[in-house]
Design a protein around this motif. Structure first.
Motif, PDB file in Angstrom:
ATOM      1  N   ILE A  32     -38.207 -32.299  46.034  1.00 41.54           N
ATOM      2  CA  ILE A  32     -39.242 -33.039  46.667  1.00 41.54           C
ATOM      3  C   ILE A  32     -39.397 -32.752  47.947  1.00 41.54           C
ATOM      4  N   ASP A  33     -40.621 -32.480  48.498  1.00 42.56           N
ATOM      5  CA  ASP A  33     -40.834 -32.077  49.907  1.00 42.56           C
ATOM      6  C   ASP A  33     -42.163 -33.001  50.259  1.00 42.56           C
ATOM      7  N   LEU A  34     -41.696 -34.203  51.139  1.00 41.74           N
ATOM      8  CA  LEU A  34     -42.801 -34.933  51.844  1.00 41.74           C
ATOM      9  C   LEU A  34     -42.792 -34.726  53.412  1.00 41.74           C
ATOM     10  N   GLY A  35     -41.959 -33.735  53.939  1.00 41.09           N
ATOM     11  CA  GLY A  35     -42.203 -33.316  55.107  1.00 41.09           C
ATOM     12  C   GLY A  35     -40.838 -34.336  55.741  1.00 41.09           C
ATOM     13  N   TRP A  36     -41.127 -35.629  55.922  1.00 44.19           N
ATOM     14  CA  TRP A  36     -40.021 -36.468  56.425  1.00 44.19           C
ATOM     15  C   TRP A  36     -39.118 -36.807  55.523  1.00 44.19           C
ATOM     16  N   PHE A  37     -39.216 -36.473  54.148  1.00 36.79           N
ATOM     17  CA  PHE A  37     -38.261 -36.545  52.963  1.00 36.79           C
ATOM     18  C   PHE A  37     -38.110 -35.448  52.234  1.00 36.79           C
ATOM     19  N   VAL A  38     -36.952 -34.775  52.096  1.00 42.58           N
ATOM     20  CA  VAL A  38     -36.918 -33.742  51.234  1.00 42.58           C
ATOM     21  C   VAL A  38     -35.770 -33.821  50.392  1.00 42.58           C
ATOM     22  N   THR A  39     -35.764 -33.633  49.165  1.00 45.28           N
ATOM     23  CA  THR A  39     -34.431 -33.568  48.321  1.00 45.28           C
ATOM     24  C   THR A  39     -34.096 -32.173  47.868  1.00 45.28           C
ATOM     25  N   VAL A  40     -32.770 -31.959  47.710  1.00 46.68           N
ATOM     26  CA  VAL A  40     -32.380 -30.614  47.292  1.00 46.68           C
ATOM     27  C   VAL A  40     -31.075 -31.018  46.009  1.00 46.68           C
ATOM     28  N   ARG A  41     -31.024 -29.991  45.379  1.00 45.89           N
ATOM     29  CA  ARG A  41     -30.204 -30.149  44.173  1.00 45.89           C
ATOM     30  C   ARG A  41     -29.962 -28.922  43.616  1.00 45.89           C
ATOM     31  N   ARG A  42     -28.980 -28.795  42.713  1.00 44.77           N
ATOM     32  CA  ARG A  42     -28.435 -27.533  42.037  1.00 44.77           C
ATOM     33  C   ARG A  42     -29.063 -27.593  40.521  1.00 44.77           C
ATOM     34  N   GLY A  43     -30.008 -26.976  40.281  1.00 47.32           N
ATOM     35  CA  GLY A  43     -30.517 -26.847  38.817  1.00 47.32           C
ATOM     36  C   GLY A  43     -30.698 -28.590  38.362  1.00 47.32           C
ATOM     37  N   THR A  44     -30.196 -28.832  37.363  1.00 44.50           N
ATOM     38  CA  THR A  44     -30.470 -30.044  36.552  1.00 44.50           C
ATOM     39  C   THR A  44     -29.202 -31.198  37.069  1.00 44.50           C
ATOM     40  N   ALA A  45     -28.409 -30.734  37.968  1.00 41.92           N
ATOM     41  CA  ALA A  45     -27.412 -31.711  38.400  1.00 41.92           C
ATOM     42  C   ALA A  45     -27.799 -33.181  38.378  1.00 41.92           C
ATOM     43  N   ASP A  46     -26.877 -33.967  38.193  1.00 42.67           N
ATOM     44  CA  ASP A  46     -27.292 -35.346  38.317  1.00 42.67           C
ATOM     45  C   ASP A  46     -27.061 -36.257  39.485  1.00 42.67           C
ATOM     46  N   TRP A  47     -26.892 -35.064  40.650  1.00 40.98           N
ATOM     47  CA  TRP A  47     -26.786 -35.865  41.927  1.00 40.98           C
ATOM     48  C   TRP A  47     -27.953 -34.856  42.985  1.00 40.98           C
ATOM     49  N   GLU A  48     -28.274 -35.603  44.103  1.00 45.59           N
ATOM     50  CA  GLU A  48     -29.150 -34.735  44.854  1.00 45.59           C
ATOM     51  C   GLU A  48     -28.751 -35.152  46.378  1.00 45.59           C
ATOM     52  N   LEU A  49     -28.938 -34.222  47.078  1.00 46.54           N
ATOM     53  CA  LEU A  49     -28.834 -34.516  48.689  1.00 46.54           C
ATOM     54  C   LEU A  49     -30.343 -34.665  49.196  1.00 46.54           C
ATOM     55  N   ALA A  50     -30.420 -35.957  49.825  1.00 47.87           N
ATOM     56  CA  ALA A  50     -31.711 -36.530  50.417  1.00 47.87           C
ATOM     57  C   ALA A  50     -31.693 -35.915  52.193  1.00 47.87           C
ATOM     58  N   ILE A  51     -32.921 -35.409  52.678  1.00 44.14           N
ATOM     59  CA  ILE A  51     -32.713 -35.274  53.955  1.00 44.14           C
ATOM     60  C   ILE A  51     -33.913 -36.050  54.588  1.00 44.14           C
ATOM     61  N   MET A  52     -33.714 -36.551  55.396  1.00 45.05           N
ATOM     62  CA  MET A  52     -34.579 -37.863  55.744  1.00 45.05           C
ATOM     63  C   MET A  52     -34.888 -37.640  57.266  1.00 45.05           C
ATOM     64  N   GLU A  53     -36.174 -37.826  57.850  1.00 48.63           N
ATOM     65  CA  GLU A  53     -36.344 -37.579  59.083  1.00 48.63           C
ATOM     66  C   GLU A  53     -35.991 -38.896  59.976  1.00 48.63           C
ATOM     67  N   ARG A  54     -35.166 -38.591  61.090  1.00 51.08           N
ATOM     68  CA  ARG A  54     -34.745 -39.642  62.023  1.00 51.08           C
ATOM     69  C   ARG A  54     -35.844 -40.336  62.469  1.00 51.08           C
ATOM     70  N   GLY A  55     -35.741 -41.735  62.564  1.00 50.64           N
ATOM     71  CA  GLY A  55     -36.909 -42.545  63.314  1.00 50.64           C
ATOM     72  C   GLY A  55     -38.144 -42.992  62.288  1.00 50.64           C
ATOM     73  N   HIS A  56     -37.907 -42.454  60.797  1.00 45.88           N
ATOM     74  CA  HIS A  56     -38.794 -42.814  59.858  1.00 45.88           C
ATOM     75  C   HIS A  56     -38.733 -44.312  59.689  1.00 45.88           C
ATOM     76  N   PRO A  57     -39.760 -44.989  59.554  1.00 42.12           N
ATOM     77  CA  PRO A  57     -39.786 -46.530  59.187  1.00 42.12           C
ATOM     78  C   PRO A  57     -38.913 -46.912  57.965  1.00 42.12           C
ATOM     79  N   THR A  58     -38.697 -45.892  57.238  1.00 44.02           N
ATOM     80  CA  THR A  58     -37.999 -46.170  55.709  1.00 44.02           C
ATOM     81  C   THR A  58     -36.234 -46.143  56.260  1.00 44.02           C
ATOM     82  N   ILE A  59     -36.115 -45.557  57.278  1.00 46.62           N
ATOM     83  CA  ILE A  59     -34.579 -45.486  57.885  1.00 46.62           C
ATOM     84  C   ILE A  59     -34.340 -46.486  58.976  1.00 46.62           C
TER      85      ILE A  59
END
Length: 138
Positions: A32-59
């Motif tokens: 997923i790439d929403l600009g302020w929120f991006v997820t990365v993972r390897r293939g179909t792994a059941d884990w993911e790494l989220a990358i979130m923008e500092r200062g976003h209202p959800t943080i």
């Protein structure tokens, strides 16, 4: 409670740069790439790494106020030296050269563009003397 999956997050001022680091050097794919929120993972792994923008209202404000993380993410790879070489060629500074540990890892540390520590690990055969001295037999 039994979690259904696992995820971790990097909070940064530079989500796109951090996502590019993980896709370029650790072969992760963007989900997923929403600009302020991006997820990365390897293939179909059941884990993911989220990358979130500092200062976003959800943080939470307390998280956004942290200058860097104290987390260390470990990634198991097929060839630690190959990853180290690619990082060096890309101008990324390693936080120590690859070393082989007697307990069965060849690894090194590096930091992503957000400052998150990464332990890049290649599993190798442990030293037989270390195994004999440290692991139970039988």
């Amino acid at each position: 409670m039994q979690p259904a999956a696992f995820g971790a997050a990097v909070v940064t001022d530079r989500p796109a740069d951090v996502a590019a680091f993980y896709t370029q050097y650790l072969d992760l794919q963007v989900g997923i790439d929403l600009g302020w929120f991006v997820t990365v993972r390897r293939g179909t792994a059941d884990w993911e790494l989220a990358i979130m923008e500092r200062g976003h209202p959800t943080i939470p404000a307390a998280v956004s106020a942290l200058p860097e993380t104290g987390n260390v993410f470990g990634f198991v790879v097929d060839d630690a030296d190959k990853v180290a070489d690619a990082l060096r060629e890309g101008g990324v500074r390693l936080e120590g050269e690859p070393v082989t540990e007697p307990f069965g890892q060849r690894h090194f540390f590096v930091r992503d563009p957000a400052g998150t520590w990464i332990d890049v690990i290649q599993l190798v055969e442990p030293d037989p003397e270390w195994v004999k001295a440290n692991l139970p037999t039988g």
